[in-house]
Every structure is written in C-alpha cells, then in structure tokens.
Design an enzyme around this catalytic site. Structure first.
Site, PDB file in Angstrom:
ATOM      1  N   TYR A   1      51.521  29.327  34.195  1.00  0.00           N
ATOM      2  CA  TYR A   1      51.846  29.273  35.703  1.00  0.00           C
ATOM      3  C   TYR A   1      52.875  27.674  35.612  1.00  0.00           C
ATOM      4  O   TYR A   1      53.712  27.478  36.581  1.00  0.00           O
ATOM      5  CB  TYR A   1      51.059  28.286  37.043  1.00  0.00           C
ATOM      6  CG  TYR A   1      50.139  27.067  36.343  1.00  0.00           C
ATOM      7  CD1 TYR A   1      50.279  26.350  36.302  1.00  0.00           C
ATOM      8  CD2 TYR A   1      48.792  27.776  37.141  1.00  0.00           C
ATOM      9  CE1 TYR A   1      49.823  25.011  35.800  1.00  0.00           C
ATOM     10  CE2 TYR A   1      47.698  26.734  36.198  1.00  0.00           C
ATOM     11  CZ  TYR A   1      48.103  25.551  36.181  1.00  0.00           C
ATOM     12  OH  TYR A   1      47.177  24.283  35.751  1.00  0.00           O
TER      13      TYR A   1
ATOM     14  N   CYS B   1       5.533  44.570  60.619  1.00  0.00           N
ATOM     15  CA  CYS B   1       3.918  45.218  60.394  1.00  0.00           C
ATOM     16  C   CYS B   1       2.499  45.175  59.907  1.00  0.00           C
ATOM     17  O   CYS B   1       1.601  45.654  59.778  1.00  0.00           O
ATOM     18  CB  CYS B   1       4.468  46.553  60.235  1.00  0.00           C
ATOM     19  SG  CYS B   1       4.364  46.952  58.229  1.00  0.00           S
TER      20      CYS B   1
END
Ligand code: IVH
Length: 686
Positions: free
Chosen positions: A227, A424
């Site tokens: 950069y 369950c």
C-alpha cells in the site's frame, strides 16, 4: 474535572493502553476489541489535546505500538512506520477534507485515493538492487522485528523485483493477512482434531509471522498487498530529480501511480482502489465496499483515504503518530464484549446438540446480537467460559455470531451438558472420535423434524418460501401433527392449513400453489434438499453431475462415491447410510410419486463446446447469481470448480474478487469479466 483528576485519568489511561499494547503486540492475545481500544486512545488524545501540560514524552499517543518482544532481531526503520487517524462517521471524513483544504489554503478539494483497510499486520520490505534484503514488522514504529525468514515463505511477496531499473534501496510497505478461506479451513481442521483454533484472521496472521520455525509460516498460506513506498535511495539514478520513483521514464508523482508501479514490480495491489474527490464520493465508495465486504476473501476493517498528490502529501506532513494527508474510516466494530447470561441447548437437523450462548444484547457488526454459538464441549473447555463471564463476541458478515474469548471471568457456574435430549428426552450419544453429542430420537424428535423440514423448503433446496419457519413449527407441533416428513408437504390438506392460526384462505391457497410450483426442480436441488449429513449444495451438484440421475447415485457403492469430486470417505459413508435406510427410501419414493421431477442431465461429452475446460467464479455478478452462471457453463460441458489452480481454464471475476483473482493473475490464468462470460455463453448456446 480538576486538573489533578484529569492528570490521574490520563495516567490510568496510559497504563491501560500499555498493558493492552503488550497483550496485542507481544502475546497475540488481546482482551479488548479494537473499537474499545480506539475509545480509550481517543479519550487520552482528547485530554492531552485540551491540556498540553499533561502530555508525557512516553505517552502512547506519541508512539505507535508496543516495544518489540525480543525473540527476533531488532531492525530500525529508515523512516518511521506511522499509524492512521480514525474517522467513525461520514461527518468526520468531511471534517478531514475541510482540514485538508484549510491547510492547503484552497477551496478545491484534493483528489484522494480510497482503498480498503486490510485487517492484518503491517510489514516493511527492504529491497537492495531489487532483491529482498530484510522484512520488518512495524513494532513501535521506530524499530520492529526481523521476520525476513518467515516473509520469504509468502508467495505474493517477490524475492526479486520484476523490473531491472530499480533504485539502490527501495522500501515497500503493506499488509500481510490470512485469507479467510485459509483461516476457516484451519479452524475446521482444528475443531476436528481437537486442537486450538485461531481467534481471528488478524491474530492468525500475527501468530503465523512470529513463528520461530518458518516452515510453520509457510503452511499458513499468508498473503500480502502493498500500500505504499517507504524509504527510497537512488544510488544509480532511478529517481526523478524531485525524488519520485521513475515509472517508464516519467515520475510517479501520485500515490496512484506509485501503486501501479509497485504492481509492475511484482507486488499485489488491491484491485478495489479508486480515486475519489469530496465527501459524497468518499461516502459512496465506503457504502460500496461495505456491501462487498462479506464477499471479500480477506478481512477489512474500514477504508483508508489518502491524498493522491505526493507533493500535497509532503506539504501536509505529519502530526506525532499519523500523517495529516490520510484518514481511516472505520467500519462498525465486528467484535464487542458483553455478558454471558446463560447457555441453552439446541437440537439440529442431524440431532447434533449445540450449546447456544444467551447474551446481554449488544450492537455488533451492524446488528443486535443476543445469541452466539459455542459449538461443542471442546470449544467451551478451550475458552474456559462460565456463566456470568464477560466475553468477546464476533459477528462478521453473514456468519453466526461466536464467542472468541473471555475478557473478564465472572466466577459463575460451569456449563453443564444435558444427559438426555432437551426436546424429546431421548438418550444422547457421543460417537467415538466426534466432539458433538447427538439426540438419538431421529424424526421422533420434533426439533429434528422441524429442522429437516426447514432445510427441505429452504431457498437453495426446494425453495418454498411461503412455508416459513413459524408455519412449519406450528404444523409439526399441532396435535395431531399436520407434517411428519417432507413428503407430507405434497399432500397437505388445504382446509387443515386454512384452520391454522393466522392462516387466511388466501394465504393457504397461495401456499398450495407455491408447493405445486416447487415440483418442477433440478436434481442437485433435490439431492441437497434431502438433508444428508455434510452434503451441501456443492457436493449435491457434484453428485448430480457425476451420476446424471438419482437412481445411480442412490445405488453407488462407497468406492464409486469417492470418485465424485468433493466426496471423501466420510461423506460417502453418510450417503450410503442415508440411502440404506428404509424410512428415507420410502420418503424419496413418496416425494417422486407426488410428482417432483427434474430435467434429465446431459453428462459432459466431448462434443460439447466447452468440454475439458474448468472455470472458477468469484466476486459478485449482476445479470445472474454465481450458481446460475455455473449451471450455464456446465450446460456447455465445462466443469466449475471452487478454487484456482494451474488446471483452471479461466477465472470469471466480478466486483469484490480477492485472492482468487490474485492467484489467477499470478498463475497467468485468463480472467474474464461478467460481460466476457455473457459473450462466451451467447456464442456457444444454441
Ligand atoms: S496506509 C502512514 N493503507 O492500517 C499511513 N494502511 O492504522 C500508513 N492498513 O498499520 C498506512 N490497510 O498496516 C494504509 N490500504 C492501507 C491499509 C493500511 C491496512 C493498516 C496499516 C497500519 C494501520 C494504520
């Protein structure tokens, strides 16, 4: 506040920042988020700005990071490596532009270069006569650690510059990061192996660079994007008279030209860079990148705006730790800390019981988060998290929020796993070698039924969007249940549906119409909809293409299944397990009997126009989804793959393309735009 109080507060803030710096830079183990760190730093800056007499020479506001750790040789930077000032909203960017104008004594807004702010580790690379001499971390900005051996393993960093005409000394700066795919693959494996996962891609990059054994760094597949330039010394006259790098004879007198030149020298530069002028263009660039962010192949944490003209940059100069000519506009934080209130257990489609953290609500990554996944027992042990702890939560893009670490223990209760299914009450089992516990109830368990149905109707499966989550839940939990298995969807009793709460006649008939429409499908969707363990859309597509029809896929032996791209022994085992189950076969038969059908698949053959070619798609497309584009390419006989390799014929890259594009460019593989692809499809489609 009295000045004594302010002095005390400033002192406390300094001690805090120092200890966070140490954790961040030396131990790679931050205990607060970047945003929280920024807040503390801002408060200190504010006190110092208003009370210059309270500034101390060793204040962290005067320095960039922590002192280096000492295991690596120290190297002094020829030019200090600075930091950036932050802007947290559009107004602060506007104010930055106003400041530029007033310093430059002009009304004309200077041109800026806008670039994604990569969330990685800053590095300085020094080239002597075009050959990499050393690589240094930012360290405290004045000197950093010599990480040359590790940096040499990063394939996107040239060891020798491509162009011969380079100055005697040339310093290139940029960000090293871990591509998200690498990060995710590493953590997936760590979860499987029961080893420590990486906290986030930035820490992962930091940790990988600080390995004493560089073969470890090499395995981490890091990348670098350049950069800026650092120190440059002519030696043999490859600079212009005013000190600019020469590019094809003309001076690179703007940041933009410098980056293009770095690209020519062999560095990867970010393809999303753009020139912008004025607050409006800054804002729309920010918004554009913010929407692309979740599709990028690397983490970014904001946008950097830099004055393009190097002459103006020079005029503007620096304040203690940051240049006046640049600013970082931060994205909303993706990590924040909050309190873990409780842990519930959820049962998934395949029975896996997952601990879910209930959190004190926080706004993070742009949304309010009150739940996060804790994965499994091993993850909880690794984090050492207990009820009541302060935890750091990360939410990036579309991914499920997760707890990344404990920031402050609360001394609360241990997290207990249930001995029976919380939905369950069936027994739970833990298969050897697996970390998850599972409910053994199968479709007896209403939670598993609901999840299986949700998956079946989901967008990438049978795509029945009118059958929403709430409705499915209602239909499964109704007494007696209206829905047991996906096959029931196709013989729904419209009057029973219309009787459901909040269901008007009209929506009931719309639903029936949507269900009818879903019968016309394609084989990959149907295979995916079955919800076979670890058979995602890509695998379903591969199975459909390989076998061409459902019967052959259903009958295939383990040996035949592992021939399919994307299918290994584990997935093959899940497929056989699924197709060997009588109940599953009965559901499939029932589904087909109710009229679900798909066009037959033409297997690729040598006379198809694109036979033998392999395409990779990346970035976003405008005229169709990547899935659709993939199907059209396959219809012409080509293969579509998820990763770029030497075997790739071409990469189709839309906006937002990241590491796949870089890799293709490096391997010299042709890159097509969406328009090129459309032309190609048009040329060959009859
Ligand atoms: S320019 C003097 N450009 O952000 C300005 N920095 O807080 C030097 N970063 O440590 C930085 N992406 O490592 C610049 N496109 C970009 C960046 C970038 C990430 C990092 C950089 C620095 C930090 C600044």
């Amino acid at each position: 506040m009295s000045s004594a109080d302010l002095e005390k507060e400033a002192d406390q803030l300094r001690t805090k920042i120092q200890s966070h710096n140490q954790r961040y830079y030396q131990q790679d183990a931050p205990s607060i988020t970047d945003a929280e760190y920024d807040l503390i730093m801002r408060r200190l800056q504010e006190i110092e700005a208003q009370n210059p007499s309270l500034v101390t020479s060793d204040s962290p506001t005067r320095r960039v990071g922590a002192s280096p750790a000492g295991e690596f040789k120290q190297i002094d930077h020829r030019m200090p490596m600075l930091s950036l000032d932050n802007a947290f909203d559009d107004n602060e960017v506007s104010a930055f532009i106003d400041r530029l104008c007033s310093r430059l004594k002009t009304e004309e807004k200077p041109e800026l270069v806008a670039e994604p702010k990569l969330d990685g580790i800053a590095v300085s690379l020094m080239y002597r006569k075009g050959v990499l001499e050393y690589a240094v971390t930012r360290g405290d900005g004045r000197s950093g650690e010599d990480i040359t051996a590790n940096v040499r393993t990063i394939s996107s960093i040239p060891l020798k510059l491509k162009v011969a005409n380079v100055p005697e000394l040339l310093e290139v700066r940029g960000e090293i990061f871990m591509p998200l795919l690498v990060f995710e693959a590493y953590n997936k494996k760590a979860l499987k192996d029961g080893t420590n996962p990486l906290v986030n891609p930035r820490n992962a990059a930091a940790g990988s660079l600080r390995q004493l054994d560089s073969t470890v760094t090499a395995e981490r597949s890091l990348m670098m994007m350049a950069y800026s330039l650092g120190f440059v010394e002519s030696g043999s006259g490859f600079l212009s008279a005013d000190g600019f790098l020469l590019a094809e004879g003309s001076p690179a007198d703007t940041h933009w030209k410098v980056l293009q030149r770095l690209g020519e020298l062999g560095f990867v530069i970010n393809p999303l860079m753009q020139c912008v002028t004025g607050p409006d263009e800054c804002k729309s660039y920010y918004q554009d990148i913010a929407t692309k962010r979740e599709f990028l192949e690397y983490d970014i944490d904001g946008i950097v705006y830099k004055v393009n003209s190097l002459e103006l940059q020079e005029k503007l100069g620096f304040v203690s730790r940051a240049p006046r000519w640049a600013i970082a506009r931060k994205f909303p934080a993706q990590e924040k800390s909050t309190k873990l209130l409780n842990v519930d257990f959820q049962v998934g489609r395949t029975g896996a019981i997952t601990p879910v953290a209930r959190l004190e609500s926080i706004f993070v990554g742009g949304v309010t988060v009150s739940n996060a996944t804790l994965h499994n027992r091993d993850e909880i042990d690794r984090l050492g998290v207990k009820i009541g702890d302060e935890v750091i939560v990360r939410r990036a893009g579309d991914v499920i929020p997760k707890i990344v670490s404990v920031s402050k223990p609360g001394g609360g209760a241990e997290i207990e796993f249930p001995a029976r299914c919380p939905v369950c009450d069936s027994e739970v089992e833990q298969i050897e070698g697996e970390v998850v516990i599972r409910c053994t109830g199968g479709l007896v368990c209403s939670a598993q039924r609901i999840e299986a149905l949700r998956h079946f109707v989901s967008r990438k499966a049978m795509d029945i969007d009118r059958l929403g989550n709430k409705l499915i839940e209602q239909m499964v939990l109704e007494d007696p249940p209206i829905l047991h298995s996906p096959a029931d969807i196709y013989h729904l009793d419209i009057s029973a549906v219309a009787n459901l709460e909040r269901m008007a006649d009209k929506s009931a008939s719309n639903l029936v119409r949507a269900i009818e429409a879903s019968k016309e499908t394609i084989l990959p969707r149907f295979i995916y909809a079955l919800g076979i363990r670890e058979v995602g859309e890509v695998t379903a597509l591969a199975l459909a293409n390989h076998f061409g029809n459902l019967q052959d896929c259903q009958k295939a032996s383990l040996d035949e299944l592992v021939q399919v791209p994307d299918v290994g022994p584990i997935v093959a085992g899940h497929l056989r397990g699924f197709f060997d189950n009588e109940d599953n076969l009965a559901v499939i038969d029932e589904l087909l009997a109710s009229g679900i059908n798909w066009p037959s698949i033409e297997k690729p053959s040598t006379n198809m126009p694109l036979f033998g070619n392999t395409y990779v798609l990346t970035g976003s497309l405008e005229s169709f989804t990547r899935d659709e584009a993939g199907r059209q390419i396959q219809a012409l006989g080509a293969k579509v793959s998820g990763s770029v390799s030497a075997k790739t014929s071409a990469l189709v890259a839309g906006p937002g393309a990241g590491s796949k594009l870089t890799k293709a460019e490096k391997l010299g593989i042709p890159v097509l735009s969406e328009q090129d692809l459309l032309n190609l499809l048009e040329t060959y489609s009859a």
